[in-house]
Scaffold this active site. Structure first.
Site: not given
Ligand SMILES: NC(=[NH2+])NCCC[C@H](N)C(=O)O
Ligand SMILES: [Mn+2]
Ligand SMILES: [Mn+2]
Length: 300
Positions: A100, A123, A125, A127, A140, A227, A229, A272
């Protein structure tokens, strides 16, 4: 939606530490992305992949807790220029990740063309980390913060302007894993977030209708950053940072169909997808199916 479309692959795996996500663009092409879009009458031009330089091996969170900063910045710079150029030719950019972190380049190239770019961040998350708040040092987990002008200046100042996006023009959908610093930023900036809690309470139809209405009245273009996920790992297992309790395949198709009907998107990216962690290319196949719905496939 614009019928001239440019596909840009970004085989980037340096924004996190699980190998294999650099094969995401091939996996989505292999799952039939180009043919699917052509069948929907898009005039698709596949521009191939942006070259990504390998790190020197020393890495490396030398630069303020940012893993592989130099190579991530270089790859994103090339992507930003390519996206900028395609929008200049009046073509719809559809970007295939890669992790990402590539949203940094996408948004840099896209936001130049809009006064009020809207962003849907689909997502698990947020991010929204920066070097100081990130638990991992993985870039990411930072691209949305970068687009707000928060983070290392090699990233925030790409194409020499910032911020790319205003906090009130962002809608996050599907969040269920937010770090403490991210929660604080969401509160401080008043970013609109539909967590899984809200989605369970009011349902995907209402979530997407509100999202569309909200963005339609305040933005002049909308980018979808999806994303994989965001979906539940039972349906999209090929991702590096899976989180239980995600959006279903059905909710996700509904969301894409509603976006197609509203016809508000001006660019999109699917990120991702990691074929090494996947089950027989299932996640790339899901991604390509979602593209079908997003770009107008209908049953009747
Ligand atoms: N694009 C993603 N899958 N991001 C996941 C980030 C996970 C976690 N919040 C981090 O900063 O490491
Ligand atoms: Mn993401
Ligand atoms: Mn994510």
């Amino acid at each position: 939606m614009k019928k001239d479309m440019s596909i840009i692959g970004v085989p980037m795996d340096l924004g996190q530490n699980r190998r294999g996500v650099d094969m995401g663009p091939s996996a989505m092409r292999y799952a039939g992305a180009i043919e699917r879009l052509q069948r929907l009458q898009y005039n698709v031009s596949d521009l191939g992949d942006i070259p990504i330089n390998r790190p020197d091996g020393k890495d490396d969170k030398r630069d303020g807790n940012l893993r592989n900063l130099q190579q991530v910045a270089e790859g994103n710079q090339a992507l930003a220029e390519m996206v900028d150029q395609e929008i200049g030719k009046n073509r719809f950019p559809l970007i295939f990740g890669g992790d990402h972190s590539i949203a940094i380049g996408s948004l840099s190239g896209i936001a130049k063309h809009y006064k009020n770019l809207g962003v849907i961040w689909y997502d698990a998350h947020g991010d929204l980390n920066c070097g100081e708040t990130s638990p991992s040092g993985n870039i990411h987990g930072m691209p949305l913060a970068v687009s707000l002008g928060i983070g290392h200046e090699k990233l925030t100042n790409m194409l020499h302007y910032q911020p790319k996006v205003k906090p009130e023009n962002i809608v996050i959908v599907g969040a269920r894993s937010l770090d403490p610093g991210e929660r604080e930023l969401i509160r401080e900036k008043g970013i609109k977030v539909y967590t899984m809690h809200e989605i369970d309470r009011i349902g995907m139809t209402k979530v997407m209708q509100e999202t569309i209405d909200y963005l339609q009245e305040r933005t002049d273009g909308v980018h979808l950053s999806l994303d994989l996920d965001g979906l539940d790992p039972s349906e999209a297992p090929g991702v590096g940072t899976p989180v239980l309790g995600g959006l279903t395949y059905r909710e996700s198709h509904l969301a894409m169909e509603m976006l197609a009907e509203a016809d508000i998107l001006t660019s999109a990216e699917f990120v991702e997808v990691n074929p090494i962690l996947d089950d027989k290319n299932k996640t790339a196949t899901v991604a390509v199916g979602l593209m079908g719905s997003l770009f107008g496939e209908k049953l009747k």
